[in-house]
Write a protein that holds these residues in place. Structure first.
Motif, PDB file in Angstrom:
ATOM      1  N   UNK A 297       0.656  -1.803  -0.005  1.00 48.53           N
ATOM      2  CA  UNK A 297       0.084   0.288   0.116  1.00 48.53           C
ATOM      3  C   UNK A 297       1.070   1.125  -0.235  1.00 48.53           C
ATOM      4  N   UNK A 298       1.528   1.257   0.379  1.00 49.18           N
ATOM      5  CA  UNK A 298       3.439   2.331   0.659  1.00 49.18           C
ATOM      6  C   UNK A 298       3.631   2.402  -1.083  1.00 49.18           C
ATOM      7  N   UNK A 299       4.237   1.455  -1.261  1.00 46.85           N
ATOM      8  CA  UNK A 299       4.148   2.057  -2.697  1.00 46.85           C
ATOM      9  C   UNK A 299       3.343   2.077  -3.772  1.00 46.85           C
ATOM     10  N   UNK A 300       1.939   1.836  -3.758  1.00 50.18           N
ATOM     11  CA  UNK A 300       0.938   2.371  -4.186  1.00 50.18           C
ATOM     12  C   UNK A 300       0.779   3.317  -3.506  1.00 50.18           C
ATOM     13  N   UNK A 301       1.083   4.549  -2.921  1.00 46.88           N
ATOM     14  CA  UNK A 301       0.299   6.008  -2.681  1.00 46.88           C
ATOM     15  C   UNK A 301       1.794   6.479  -2.479  1.00 46.88           C
TER      16      UNK A 301
END
Length: 367
Positions: A285-289
């Motif tokens: 999710x961090x990489x997506x953000x």
């Protein structure tokens, strides 16, 4: 607030980027092709993964800690960076949604059988969004602690299975053709390629120039942990049982008992796995953000974390509602998609940069 993370912390992030879903999904897939030669498939896939880590680490060294899409924008054009950003955003949204779906499926099959999937998705995402809002440094600190717990859980797993191990279940060795071993190694290689997440962790590394070492250390640690889990499971359950079992690793953990005082320790392993999968989902999710932030060039991503989490929840609930379709994708389609973004893309960028086919932007362009 996002601080910098050290080399060892980053390597341990790579381990938990791959391991939690790999130990649930991979044993059955690999055993269908390689049976008792499954450890050889893990070895081959690790070699492929190390090659991908080399490519990804080389790109990170080129960027020298600059955000990945900003570097693409600088070396080519804003249009190329934007299009690539949209494609990678869809890629990471898809990864996060499949991780969430695997989490939901496992939880419903083994723990909360009657709990609606929607309720589980909301609860899991609320916790994950909170974790991401704390920043990658906080995630890395918790992740390092979880990795250290393997020092306790792996010996407990091995010791508890000693009385049930039959080494003859690994025989005959080298019984499968190179074609079968290659097919068995493709799916685990796709999981190994998740080392590509380093492209979006690069701005938060204290030493971006050590990105290749980070990838190698993470994958070699993962290789050892996978062998420590897969080989005892094979020797206890046998390849025929693993092929038909949905979660063979946890079936083996259900056998673990120490004397007459400690038995049914599978709930302990299950609790540890849940903690690990939360961290994996938080990392992606961090990489997506980060991908969203770099694509649309927003100053802060915090207001968009919940919205991206909602998109992941919708894809999880509707696109991957059918477990059979997800299993088919994991077995047949994942390798091609992961190969495109985690291996082919870094390879193309390395070639372009090595032969200086990239051209810096002209002055006056939007930077």
């Amino acid at each position: 607030m996002n601080g910098k993370i050290g080399t060892t912390q980053a390597a341990m992030l790579i381990v938990n980027t791959i391991l939690p879903t790999a130990i649930v999904v991979l044993p059955a897939i690999i055993s269908n092709y390689a049976e008792q030669d499954a450890p050889l498939a893990i070895f081959l896939s690790t070699l492929i993964g190390l090659g991908i880590a080399t490519l990804v680490g080389t790109v990170v060294r080129y960027t020298n800690g600059m955000p990945f899409l900003d570097w693409i924008r600088k070396r080519s054009s804003p249009v190329v960076a934007f299009i690539l950003g949209l494609l990678m955003l869809q890629f990471y949204l898809d990864i996060a949604s499949t991780i969430l779906r695997e989490f939901i499926n496992f939880t419903k099959d083994n723990v909360l059988v009657k709990t609606p999937a929607t309720v589980l998705v909301i609860l899991i995402l609320l916790i994950t969004v909170y974790m991401v809002r704390q920043g990658i440094e906080a995630i890395a600190r918790v992740n390092s602690f979880v990795i250290l717990l393997y020092i306790f859980f792996v010996p407990l797993f091995l010791f508890g299975l000693l009385g049930y191990i039959d080494i003859h279940r690994l025989l005959p060795l080298f019984d499968h053709s190179p074609a079968a071993l290659t097919l068995a190694s493709l799916t685990p290689a796709s999981w190994m390629s998740e080392v590509g997440v380093l492209l979006f962790l690069a701005p938060y590394l204290k030493s971006p120039q050590k990105a290749r070492f980070i990838g190698w250390l993470g994958l070699l640690t993962l290789f050892l942990l996978m062998l420590m889990i897969l080989v005892p499971t094979l020797m206890v359950l046998g390849p025929d049982y693993i092929k038909i079992s949905a979660y063979p690793g946890f079936s083996a953990a259900g056998i673990v008992r120490i004397g007459n005082s400690f038995e049914r320790l599978d709930i302990l392993f299950l609790s540890f796995w849940v903690l690990s999968i939360y961290l994996k989902l938080a990392i992606f999710l961090f990489a997506t953000v980060e991908c969203f932030k770099q694509t649309f060039r927003v100053d802060t991503s915090r207001p968009f974390i919940g919205a991206l989490g909602l998109l992941i929840a919708l894809e999880c609930l509707f696109t991957w509602k059918d477990s059979a379709m997800l299993n088919t994708y994991n077995r047949e389609g994942r390798f091609l998609v992961f190969l495109l973004f985690n291996a082919a893309l870094p390879l193309i960028l390395v070639i372009l940069e090595r032969f200086r086919w990239f051209k810096p932007k002209r002055k006056g362009w939007d930077s």
